[in-house]
Design a protein around this motif. Sequence first.
Motif, short mmCIF file in Angstrom:
data_model
loop_
_atom_site.label_atom_id
_atom_site.label_comp_id
_atom_site.label_asym_id
_atom_site.label_seq_id
_atom_site.Cartn_x
_atom_site.Cartn_y
_atom_site.Cartn_z
N GLU A 10 4.28 -15.82 -1.03
CA GLU A 10 3.23 -15.16 -0.27
C GLU A 10 1.99 -14.92 -1.13
OE1 GLU A 10 4.76 -11.81 2.03
OE2 GLU A 10 6.71 -12.69 1.55
N VAL A 49 -0.77 -10.22 -5.44
CA VAL A 49 -1.59 -9.22 -4.76
C VAL A 49 -0.76 -7.94 -4.63
CG1 VAL A 49 -2.90 -8.66 -2.69
CG2 VAL A 49 -2.72 -11.04 -3.46
N GLU A 94 -0.77 -5.08 -2.99
CA GLU A 94 -0.39 -4.54 -1.69
C GLU A 94 0.61 -5.46 -0.98
OE1 GLU A 94 -0.58 -1.74 -0.22
OE2 GLU A 94 -0.01 -2.30 1.81
N VAL A 95 0.42 -6.75 -1.12
CA VAL A 95 1.37 -7.69 -0.52
C VAL A 95 2.75 -7.53 -1.18
CG1 VAL A 95 1.93 -10.14 -0.20
CG2 VAL A 95 -0.42 -9.35 0.12
N SER A 98 3.96 -4.81 -2.58
CA SER A 98 4.57 -3.55 -2.16
C SER A 98 5.19 -3.67 -0.78
CB SER A 98 3.53 -2.43 -2.14
OG SER A 98 2.99 -2.23 -3.43
N ARG A 99 4.47 -4.31 0.14
CA ARG A 99 5.01 -4.50 1.50
C ARG A 99 6.28 -5.33 1.46
NH1 ARG A 99 -0.16 -5.17 5.68
NH2 ARG A 99 -1.28 -3.36 4.89
N ALA A 100 6.27 -6.37 0.64
CA ALA A 100 7.44 -7.24 0.56
C ALA A 100 8.64 -6.50 -0.04
CB ALA A 100 7.11 -8.47 -0.27
N LEU A 145 9.35 -3.32 0.18
CA LEU A 145 9.91 -2.42 1.19
C LEU A 145 10.76 -3.20 2.20
CD1 LEU A 145 10.38 0.07 2.86
CD2 LEU A 145 8.00 0.04 3.57
N GLY A 162 2.14 0.70 -6.97
CA GLY A 162 2.69 0.78 -5.61
C GLY A 162 4.04 0.10 -5.50
N LEU A 217 6.85 2.28 -6.96
CA LEU A 217 7.23 3.42 -6.10
C LEU A 217 8.30 3.05 -5.09
CD1 LEU A 217 3.81 5.15 -5.38
CD2 LEU A 217 5.70 5.97 -6.79
N VAL A 218 8.29 1.82 -4.61
CA VAL A 218 9.31 1.41 -3.63
C VAL A 218 10.68 1.39 -4.31
CG1 VAL A 218 10.08 -0.41 -2.07
CG2 VAL A 218 7.63 0.09 -2.28
N THR A 262 0.57 4.02 0.13
CA THR A 262 1.40 4.28 -1.05
C THR A 262 2.36 5.44 -0.80
OG1 THR A 262 -0.43 3.47 -2.39
CG2 THR A 262 1.31 4.64 -3.53
N ARG A 268 4.92 4.64 2.17
CA ARG A 268 6.07 3.80 1.82
C ARG A 268 7.17 4.58 1.14
NH1 ARG A 268 2.67 -0.97 1.27
NH2 ARG A 268 1.77 -0.06 -0.58
N VAL A 269 6.81 5.64 0.41
CA VAL A 269 7.83 6.44 -0.26
C VAL A 269 8.79 7.03 0.77
CG1 VAL A 269 8.24 8.53 -1.61
CG2 VAL A 269 6.43 6.95 -2.28
N THR A 304 10.74 4.06 2.76
CA THR A 304 11.78 3.47 1.91
C THR A 304 12.95 4.42 1.77
OG1 THR A 304 10.06 2.37 0.63
CG2 THR A 304 12.23 2.45 -0.35
N HIS A 361 3.13 -10.80 5.30
CA HIS A 361 2.56 -9.60 4.72
C HIS A 361 1.05 -9.67 4.58
CE1 HIS A 361 6.53 -8.20 3.84
NE2 HIS A 361 6.80 -9.41 3.38
N TYR A 411 1.13 -0.37 9.35
CA TYR A 411 0.04 -0.62 8.39
C TYR A 411 -1.31 -0.73 9.10
CZ TYR A 411 3.54 -1.71 4.80
OH TYR A 411 4.56 -1.65 3.91
N PRO A 467 -3.64 -6.37 4.06
CA PRO A 467 -3.85 -5.99 2.66
C PRO A 467 -5.21 -6.46 2.17
CG PRO A 467 -1.84 -7.29 2.91
CD PRO A 467 -2.58 -7.36 4.21
#
Lengths: 352, 226
Positions: free
Chosen positions: A38, A46, A48-49, A51-53, A55, A89, A92-93, B65, B68-69, B72, B190, B213, B217
């Motif tokens: 991706e 990237v 943000e991409v 982080s989304r992936a 999650l 980011g 954090l996941v 950010t 998502r915490v 998840t 994404h 979202y 992004p």
Amino acid sequence: MSNGPLVLGIETSCDETGVGIVRGTTLLVDAVASSVEEHARFGGVVPEVASRAHLEAMVPTIERACSEAGVSLSDIDAFAVTAGPGLAGALLVGTASAKALAVALGKPIYAVNHLAGHVVVDELEHGPLPESAIGLLVSGGHSSLLLVHDDAQDVTSLGATLDDAAGEAFDKVARLLDLPFPGGPHIDRVARDGNGSAIAFPRGLTASHDMAEHEFDFSFSGLKTSVARWITKEKAAGTSINVADVAASFQEAVVDVLTRKAVAACLANDAQHLVIGGGVAANSRLRALAQERCDEAGISLRVPSPKLCTDNGAMIAAVGAKLVRQGAQPSTLDFPTASVLPVSTVVVRDAG
Amino acid sequence: MRILGIDTSSELSSVALVDGDSVITREVLDGRRHAEVLAVLLREVVDEGLRPELIACGVGPGPYTGLRVGVTTAQVLGLAWSVPVVGICSLDATAAQVSCDGDFLVTADARRKEAYWARYDRNRRRTDGPRVSRIDELDAGTAALPRFGELSGTSVEPLRPRAAVIARLAGAYLDAGESMSTSDIDLSVHGGDTGATADSVRGSRLLAPVPLYIRRPDAVAPGGKA
Ligand SMILES: [Zn+2]
């Protein structure tokens, strides 16, 4: 079968969602979901991409790891997770997931340094590191030389890149040569048909005046610029570019510096072992030249198999298992993530 | 039913265990520390009460950010305990705290001078949204409605999504026989979410536990081919 604590490790510092399970120093499973494809169209990761992936991949990857290892989450003795360094980011996941597991199952959690994982993971394949070792970590995100004492809680940074990471240089030069992202594997492949000494590209920070201050540091941005200038000049002169020779000569410049400094670091620190980790460790020329130079210097070279060299959860679980065996104190639930984390901090204990 | 509510879509990290009239709530207001405080709050709630039978999570919209915490955490708790997890639009949880005689808007800070917003009728039923836009670009009729939540323009402490409300809403929707929206939120793309996640939930109240979202992004491919 070995004994030891059953530890589940989670890694999300970049674009790989990794969940690994180890028992002691035995690898049970290394499940990885990658979002690299991706990012390919953006020519780089990237955040943000990624982080989304992470999650989206997290629960399925944990489930897959448990089912392939034949263990249930309630069997796990401790959880380990990458606290840093890495993309804020994305980290954090992973940490939220590991904390949730620790709370739900009432088990300890270890927030560990990603870089230590790249060295300790080798124990899963080649057994415990008997004494101090030098770690050469090379990937799209890092290029560093570390001194890892036998007790993995003690790590010293000897040097790092001052600008681009080694893998980043591969990506950038691949783009100059119209090769796809990520650049490493493509340059490795193309370079096999080329002559590594065809073009004398510069070896960053190897001149004597640099060595005084930066003996074990790296610099790759000048090399990339030099490749770009060389291509521009040849094109202007109407010469057709021999992509294989450019790739091979660039690659030779990178691995020459990496292996020369890594072996020198071993000798300077009386370390008998060199461990190479990170995605660039999969580079065939790096492996060959490192083997040659380690043999000459009487150093044992330990390189994990390619799958364990790239980012994965097993390497984090390996650090966690080592900490459990040593009776190290776990982290508290309020530990923060740290996108910049010095290698000397192997475990992030708490919010303080 | 014992329901664990979680919301981290605003500056508030909010956790609540709701069982009939009994509520255990833990909250911290610090928009930069969701990841540090959430698990601590959870352990306090879990230690005090029994394991939940359902987890309900605020799925935003809100700054990614922090959001998502919570999402998840909810997903992984559901896996570890083998209990179902549902999502609630966080704006709905703010709306549930509003008393207003007519239509109103709920807003949340979307950064970049924009707001996430949804429109509700006097029964606090969502009639439009969630959407994202600049407040000063709303059409005149919408802009004239009373606003609640973040960016509401009032000097009083704004209403924020609360975990206890999330848990109550989830329980009420389930009791009313609503089923979870399984609308195909295609997160596999994404890079391409231009609002499809929000489109797919308009009209739904019980959602899948994945973040709303709404925006794609920030990423531009080399040569501008985003
Ligand atoms: Zn790495």
